[in-house]
Write a protein that holds these residues in place. Structure first.
Motif, short mmCIF file in Angstrom:
data_model
loop_
_atom_site.label_atom_id
_atom_site.label_comp_id
_atom_site.label_asym_id
_atom_site.label_seq_id
_atom_site.Cartn_x
_atom_site.Cartn_y
_atom_site.Cartn_z
N ALA A 85 -18.49 6.28 1.40
CA ALA A 85 -19.29 6.16 0.17
C ALA A 85 -18.60 5.18 -0.77
O ALA A 85 -19.26 4.51 -1.57
N ALA A 86 -17.26 5.10 -0.64
CA ALA A 86 -16.51 4.16 -1.49
C ALA A 86 -15.07 4.07 -0.96
O ALA A 86 -14.66 4.90 -0.14
N MET A 87 -14.33 3.07 -1.43
CA MET A 87 -12.94 2.92 -1.04
C MET A 87 -12.11 2.45 -2.25
O MET A 87 -12.68 2.01 -3.25
N ALA A 88 -10.79 2.56 -2.09
CA ALA A 88 -9.89 2.14 -3.17
C ALA A 88 -8.63 1.57 -2.54
O ALA A 88 -8.20 2.04 -1.47
N SER A 89 -8.09 0.52 -3.17
CA SER A 89 -6.94 -0.17 -2.59
C SER A 89 -5.85 -0.38 -3.63
O SER A 89 -6.15 -0.57 -4.82
N GLU A 90 -4.60 -0.42 -3.18
CA GLU A 90 -3.47 -0.72 -4.07
C GLU A 90 -3.67 -2.08 -4.73
O GLU A 90 -3.23 -2.32 -5.85
N GLU A 91 -4.37 -2.99 -4.01
CA GLU A 91 -4.50 -4.37 -4.49
C GLU A 91 -5.66 -4.58 -5.45
O GLU A 91 -5.85 -5.69 -5.97
N VAL A 92 -6.51 -3.55 -5.67
CA VAL A 92 -7.73 -3.74 -6.47
C VAL A 92 -7.78 -2.69 -7.59
O VAL A 92 -7.57 -1.51 -7.34
N GLU A 93 -8.04 -3.15 -8.82
CA GLU A 93 -8.00 -2.23 -9.97
C GLU A 93 -9.02 -1.11 -9.85
O GLU A 93 -8.68 0.06 -9.95
N GLU A 94 -10.27 -1.48 -9.62
CA GLU A 94 -11.35 -0.49 -9.62
C GLU A 94 -11.63 0.02 -8.20
O GLU A 94 -11.30 -0.66 -7.21
N ILE A 95 -12.28 1.20 -8.13
CA ILE A 95 -12.75 1.66 -6.82
C ILE A 95 -13.89 0.74 -6.39
O ILE A 95 -14.45 0.01 -7.20
N ARG A 96 -14.20 0.76 -5.10
CA ARG A 96 -15.24 -0.13 -4.58
C ARG A 96 -16.31 0.68 -3.86
O ARG A 96 -16.17 1.02 -2.68
N PRO A 97 -17.42 1.03 -4.56
CA PRO A 97 -18.51 1.72 -3.87
C PRO A 97 -19.07 0.83 -2.76
O PRO A 97 -19.01 -0.40 -2.87
N ILE A 98 -19.59 1.44 -1.69
CA ILE A 98 -20.18 0.65 -0.61
C ILE A 98 -21.48 0.04 -1.13
O ILE A 98 -22.32 0.74 -1.69
N SER A 99 -21.63 -1.29 -0.97
CA SER A 99 -22.81 -1.95 -1.53
C SER A 99 -24.06 -1.53 -0.77
O SER A 99 -23.99 -1.09 0.37
N GLY A 100 -25.19 -1.73 -1.43
CA GLY A 100 -26.49 -1.28 -0.89
C GLY A 100 -26.85 -1.92 0.44
O GLY A 100 -27.68 -1.41 1.17
N ASP A 101 -26.16 -3.03 0.80
CA ASP A 101 -26.51 -3.72 2.05
C ASP A 101 -26.11 -2.90 3.28
O ASP A 101 -26.57 -3.17 4.39
N TYR A 102 -25.21 -1.95 3.08
CA TYR A 102 -24.65 -1.23 4.24
C TYR A 102 -24.97 0.27 4.16
O TYR A 102 -25.11 0.83 3.07
N PRO A 103 -25.04 0.92 5.35
CA PRO A 103 -25.25 2.37 5.34
C PRO A 103 -24.03 3.06 4.73
O PRO A 103 -22.91 2.56 4.83
N LYS A 104 -24.27 4.16 4.05
CA LYS A 104 -23.16 4.89 3.41
C LYS A 104 -22.81 6.13 4.21
O LYS A 104 -23.63 6.65 4.96
N GLY A 105 -21.57 6.57 4.01
CA GLY A 105 -21.12 7.77 4.73
C GLY A 105 -20.58 8.82 3.77
O GLY A 105 -20.69 8.67 2.56
N ALA A 106 -19.94 9.82 4.32
CA ALA A 106 -19.55 11.02 3.56
C ALA A 106 -18.11 10.99 3.07
O ALA A 106 -17.66 11.93 2.43
N TYR A 107 -17.39 9.87 3.35
CA TYR A 107 -15.96 9.88 3.04
C TYR A 107 -15.56 8.84 2.00
O TYR A 107 -16.29 7.86 1.76
N LEU A 108 -14.38 9.08 1.41
CA LEU A 108 -13.72 8.14 0.50
C LEU A 108 -12.43 7.71 1.18
O LEU A 108 -11.70 8.56 1.71
N LEU A 109 -12.14 6.41 1.20
CA LEU A 109 -10.93 5.90 1.86
C LEU A 109 -10.05 5.22 0.82
O LEU A 109 -10.55 4.42 0.01
N LEU A 110 -8.75 5.57 0.85
CA LEU A 110 -7.77 4.90 -0.03
C LEU A 110 -6.71 4.26 0.86
O LEU A 110 -6.33 4.84 1.88
N PHE A 111 -6.21 3.07 0.48
CA PHE A 111 -5.20 2.46 1.32
C PHE A 111 -4.26 1.54 0.56
O PHE A 111 -4.61 0.99 -0.49
N ASP A 112 -3.04 1.45 1.09
CA ASP A 112 -2.07 0.44 0.70
C ASP A 112 -2.11 -0.55 1.85
O ASP A 112 -1.56 -0.29 2.92
N PRO A 113 -2.77 -1.70 1.66
CA PRO A 113 -3.03 -2.60 2.80
C PRO A 113 -1.75 -3.08 3.49
O PRO A 113 -1.72 -3.18 4.71
N LEU A 114 -0.70 -3.38 2.68
CA LEU A 114 0.53 -3.85 3.28
C LEU A 114 1.71 -3.31 2.48
O LEU A 114 2.07 -3.83 1.43
#
Ligand code: FBP
Length: 333
Positions: A85-114
């Motif tokens: 439904a959305a994701m969040a990254s160490e590199e990005v200030e705001e959370i990132r909801p999944i845009s309307g172009d893509y199907p949405k799911g039931a989970y939230l993902l957080l990550f430190d990319p590197l």
């Protein structure tokens, strides 16, 4: 020995009722992104991906080119994946909801990319850390508030290490399991079942150059480790500090140890160095699932009620008896 791939392992976890198909597919999307990041990391100077990106992240830290590349790979793979439904990254200030172009799911993902950015240009192991939460029922467009769930609410977490070999370590609640990337097959192979952390250890990891900034309980704890056999601990301890949390934690998952990035007077106002939502919480879930412990020195990390996406916390994790001793020293003040 029969070689089991990550996909086969996850399908078996699903058959045991330990996870649903959507969580399995989400972890497979993250694993595919990790493979793509591994290719970029291993190319290094050959692909011109070393050095600074020329931009700063939300923490005000200079971004490395590979920080940005890894972040883009994870966002593109998971945006398309359809499990979030959305994701969040160490590199990005705001959370990132999944845009309307893509199907949405039931989970939230957080990550430190590197993770371990200071080691990227000097060819020392770095990694990716991720945490999976459920999106609250009925929430179509999540906000940051929907991510503010304690670590105990994580349904899965994991990290990868881009080192001599690329490894992926994860838990979905039934123990901790390690996989090694077979570059020829392009598949993660199940190589480290039920990784466990011994309760005792003779090895500690802390950035000793910060000693004068540490609080008294940590100064006491580390002094006693250094005094070794001649001191109150009555045994000698060795030290290791890679300055990549993933590599230090992976060593602890593999042979035990205690890792500390405690609160110190330099960063008291920030609350610590490491980030709760995509560094401390996922690692604490893994460490506890492997029989270890993870506190701030004062409280269990997984019980912390988050208030901000990029909040920082002190971290003490690893072999249970050492973590409990550090925590007791804090209680004794
Ligand atoms: P990032 O690289 O993701 O910002 O992570 C922070 C980190 O690099 C940890 O991986 C590591 O444990 C710590 O900082 C190293 O800190 P220091 O440079 O003070 O030793």
């Amino acid at each position: 020995m029969r070689r089991v791939t990550l996909t086969q392992f996850l399908i078996e976890q699903q058959r045991k009722g330990l996870m649903g198909a959507d969580l399995r597919l989400l972890i497979e999307v993250v694993a595919r992104a990790v493979k793509a990041i591994a290719v970029n990391v291993s190319k290094g100077a050959l692909a011109g991906v070393l050095g600074e990106a020329g931009s700063d992240n939300v923490q005000g830290e200079a971004q490395k080119k590979l920080d940005v590349i890894a972040n883009d790979i994870l966002i593109q793979a998971n945006e398309w994946g359809g499990h979030l439904a959305a994701m969040a990254s160490e590199e990005v200030e705001e959370i990132r909801p999944i845009s309307g172009d893509y199907p949405k799911g039931a989970y939230l993902l957080l990550f430190d990319p590197l993770d371990g950015s200071s080691n990227i240009d000097v060819n020392i192991s770095v990694g990716t850390i991720f945490s999976v939460l459920r999106c609250p029922e009925g929430v179509a467009t999540p906000t940051e508030a929907d991510f503010m769930q304690p670590g105990t609410a994580q349904v899965a977490s994991g990290y990868s290490v881009y080192g001599p070999s690329t490894q992926l370590v994860l838990t979905v609640g039934d123990g901790v399991h390690g996989f090694t990337l077979d570059r020829e097959m392009g598949s993660f192979i199940y190589t480290h079942p039920y990784m466990t952390i011994p309760e005792d250890t003779k090895e500690y990891a802390i950035n000793g150059s910060n000693e004068r900034f540490w609080e008294a309980p940590v100064q006491r704890y580390v002094r006693e480790l250094r005094d070794g056999k001649e001191g109150p601990r009555g045994k000698d301890f060795n030290t290791r500090w890679v300055a990549s949390m993933v590599a230090d934690v992976h060593r602890i998952l593999t042979r035990g140890g205690v890792f500390l990035y405690p609160l110190d007077s330099k960063m008291k106002d920030k609350g610590g160095k490491l980030r709760l939502m995509y560094e401390a919480n996922p690692m604490a879930m893994i460490v506890e699932a492997a029989g270890g412990a993870a506190t701030t020195g004062r409280e269990r990390i997984l019980d912390i009620q988050p208030t901000k996406l990029h909040q920082r916390v002190p971290v003490v994790l690893g072999s249970k008896n050492e973590v409990e001793l550090v925590t007791r020293y804090h209680q004794e003040g």
